[in-house]
Motif scaffolding. Structure first.
Motif, PDB file in Angstrom:
ATOM      1  N   PHE A 155       0.812  -1.000   0.153  1.00 17.58           N
ATOM      2  CA  PHE A 155      -0.019   0.103  -0.051  1.00 17.58           C
ATOM      3  C   PHE A 155       0.794   1.081  -0.176  1.00 17.58           C
ATOM      4  CE2 PHE A 155      -2.005   3.513   2.234  1.00 17.58           C
ATOM      5  CZ  PHE A 155      -2.997   3.838   1.629  1.00 17.58           C
ATOM      6  N   TYR A 156       1.741   1.545   0.946  1.00 12.16           N
ATOM      7  CA  TYR A 156       2.460   2.741   1.102  1.00 12.16           C
ATOM      8  C   TYR A 156       3.796   2.839   0.155  1.00 12.16           C
ATOM      9  CZ  TYR A 156       4.190   6.559   4.010  1.00 12.16           C
ATOM     10  OH  TYR A 156       4.626   7.726   4.254  1.00 12.16           O
ATOM     11  N   SER A 157       4.245   1.920  -0.457  1.00 14.97           N
ATOM     12  CA  SER A 157       5.458   1.952  -1.267  1.00 14.97           C
ATOM     13  C   SER A 157       5.073   2.929  -2.695  1.00 14.97           C
ATOM     14  CB  SER A 157       6.063   0.516  -1.968  1.00 14.97           C
ATOM     15  OG  SER A 157       6.463  -0.104  -0.743  1.00 14.97           O
ATOM     16  N   PRO A 158       3.886   3.016  -3.174  1.00 19.06           N
ATOM     17  CA  PRO A 158       3.638   3.817  -4.459  1.00 19.06           C
ATOM     18  C   PRO A 158       3.581   5.252  -3.939  1.00 19.06           C
ATOM     19  CG  PRO A 158       2.076   1.898  -4.484  1.00 19.06           C
ATOM     20  CD  PRO A 158       2.982   1.795  -3.084  1.00 19.06           C
ATOM     21  N   ILE A 159       2.916   5.295  -2.657  1.00 19.22           N
ATOM     22  CA  ILE A 159       2.952   6.902  -1.949  1.00 19.22           C
ATOM     23  C   ILE A 159       4.386   7.422  -1.983  1.00 19.22           C
ATOM     24  CG2 ILE A 159       2.172   8.311  -0.150  1.00 19.22           C
ATOM     25  CD1 ILE A 159       0.102   6.124   0.218  1.00 19.22           C
ATOM     26  N   LEU A 160       5.412   6.554  -1.427  1.00 20.07           N
ATOM     27  CA  LEU A 160       6.770   7.162  -1.198  1.00 20.07           C
ATOM     28  C   LEU A 160       7.488   7.418  -2.467  1.00 20.07           C
ATOM     29  CD1 LEU A 160       7.996   5.010   1.874  1.00 20.07           C
ATOM     30  CD2 LEU A 160       7.621   7.367   1.776  1.00 20.07           C
ATOM     31  N   LEU A 161       7.186   6.573  -3.503  1.00 17.80           N
ATOM     32  CA  LEU A 161       7.767   6.708  -4.594  1.00 17.80           C
ATOM     33  C   LEU A 161       7.149   7.832  -5.437  1.00 17.80           C
ATOM     34  CD1 LEU A 161       9.304   5.729  -7.129  1.00 17.80           C
ATOM     35  CD2 LEU A 161       7.448   4.206  -8.033  1.00 17.80           C
ATOM     36  N   ALA A 162       5.851   7.916  -5.253  1.00 16.51           N
ATOM     37  CA  ALA A 162       5.143   9.228  -6.090  1.00 16.51           C
ATOM     38  C   ALA A 162       5.928  10.577  -5.359  1.00 16.51           C
ATOM     39  CB  ALA A 162       3.600   9.348  -5.585  1.00 16.51           C
ATOM     40  N   LEU A 180      -1.016   7.182  -8.936  1.00 16.69           N
ATOM     41  CA  LEU A 180      -1.811   6.804  -7.725  1.00 16.69           C
ATOM     42  C   LEU A 180      -3.148   6.081  -7.855  1.00 16.69           C
ATOM     43  CD1 LEU A 180      -0.183   9.177  -5.132  1.00 16.69           C
ATOM     44  CD2 LEU A 180       0.538   6.836  -5.494  1.00 16.69           C
ATOM     45  N   ARG A 181      -3.957   6.674  -8.539  1.00 13.84           N
ATOM     46  CA  ARG A 181      -5.381   6.530  -8.566  1.00 13.84           C
ATOM     47  C   ARG A 181      -5.416   5.037  -9.232  1.00 13.84           C
ATOM     48  NH1 ARG A 181      -6.209  12.017  -9.454  1.00 13.84           N
ATOM     49  NH2 ARG A 181      -7.471  12.923  -7.634  1.00 13.84           N
ATOM     50  N   ALA A 182      -4.883   4.943 -10.543  1.00 10.39           N
ATOM     51  CA  ALA A 182      -4.541   3.800 -11.221  1.00 10.39           C
ATOM     52  C   ALA A 182      -4.101   2.492 -10.459  1.00 10.39           C
ATOM     53  CB  ALA A 182      -3.969   3.943 -12.774  1.00 10.39           C
ATOM     54  N   THR A 183      -2.998   3.022  -9.767  1.00 10.99           N
ATOM     55  CA  THR A 183      -2.169   1.818  -8.918  1.00 10.99           C
ATOM     56  C   THR A 183      -3.415   1.354  -7.772  1.00 10.99           C
ATOM     57  OG1 THR A 183      -0.262   2.783  -9.134  1.00 10.99           O
ATOM     58  CG2 THR A 183      -0.648   1.517  -7.234  1.00 10.99           C
TER      59      THR A 183
END
Length: 192
Positions: A155-162, A180-183
């Motif tokens: 869950f959290y990794s895409p947020i940190l990457l973004a 993020l929405r698509a992810t």
């Protein structure tokens, strides 16, 4: 804003732009519009200013943790989690709360020079949010999809990457929100 608050505000602006080591007490005083010795009426050292900035950031980060109920949706007559909304809200907060964004940038500059800054980054921008995600995963009964730490990482990794892509000026905020929405739309499908 009183003088102490101005010192903290200007120091954070300077630290987040140039890094802690490249900012002197004289630089902070000039930014505030006071003489350098006047800072010592409010703070004993530059390190105390830095530590106070970090303590204030902890309070802001902890105060902003949302209640899981804010992200509850009913799907197929069952309580579920709006993971897309939660992710976008976290991303928005990390980018758009000016204080937190500056602290994040300051820590990004300092974390490879200062073990305390590295630990702060790991604790406040990685471990604490992941623990909160683990609580939310349990609250919604999603732990049956796998190990809670793994799910929290997913869950959290895409947020940190973004956030890192935004900081590197690789993508703009809206483009990253769409990513993020698509992810999270895809993740919601997988969890369904």
């Amino acid at each position: 804003m009183n003088t102490r608050e101005k010192i903290l505000y200007q120091a954070l602006k300077l630290f987040s732009k140039y890094g802690y080591n490249d900012v002197s007490m004289k630089d902070v005083a000039e930014a505030v519009g006071i003489k350098a010795p006047s800072i010592y009426k409010h703070f004993n050292s530059k390190e105390e200013i830095f530590d106070t900035i970090l303590k204030n950031a902890v309070i802001r980060l902890d105060d902003n943790i949302h209640n899981a109920d804010d992200y509850e949706i009913i799907k197929n007559n069952k309580k579920s989690l709006d993971i897309e909304k939660l992710a976008i809200d976290i991303f928005d907060y990390l980018l758009n709360d000016k204080y937190v964004a500056r602290v994040r940038k300051m820590i990004s500059i300092e974390m490879y020079k200062n073990p305390e800054a590295m630990q702060f980054y790991v604790d406040k921008f990685i471990q604490n949010p992941m623990k909160k995600q683990e609580e939310i995963i349990c609250y919604y009964g999603l732990e049956n999809f796998g190990d809670i730490k793994v799910l929290s990482t997913i869950f959290y990794s895409p947020i940190l990457l973004a956030v890192k892509l935004y900081d590197a000026n690789v993508h703009d905020e809206e483009e990253l929100k769409e990513l993020l929405r698509a992810t999270y739309e895809k993740l919601a499908c997988i969890l369904s």
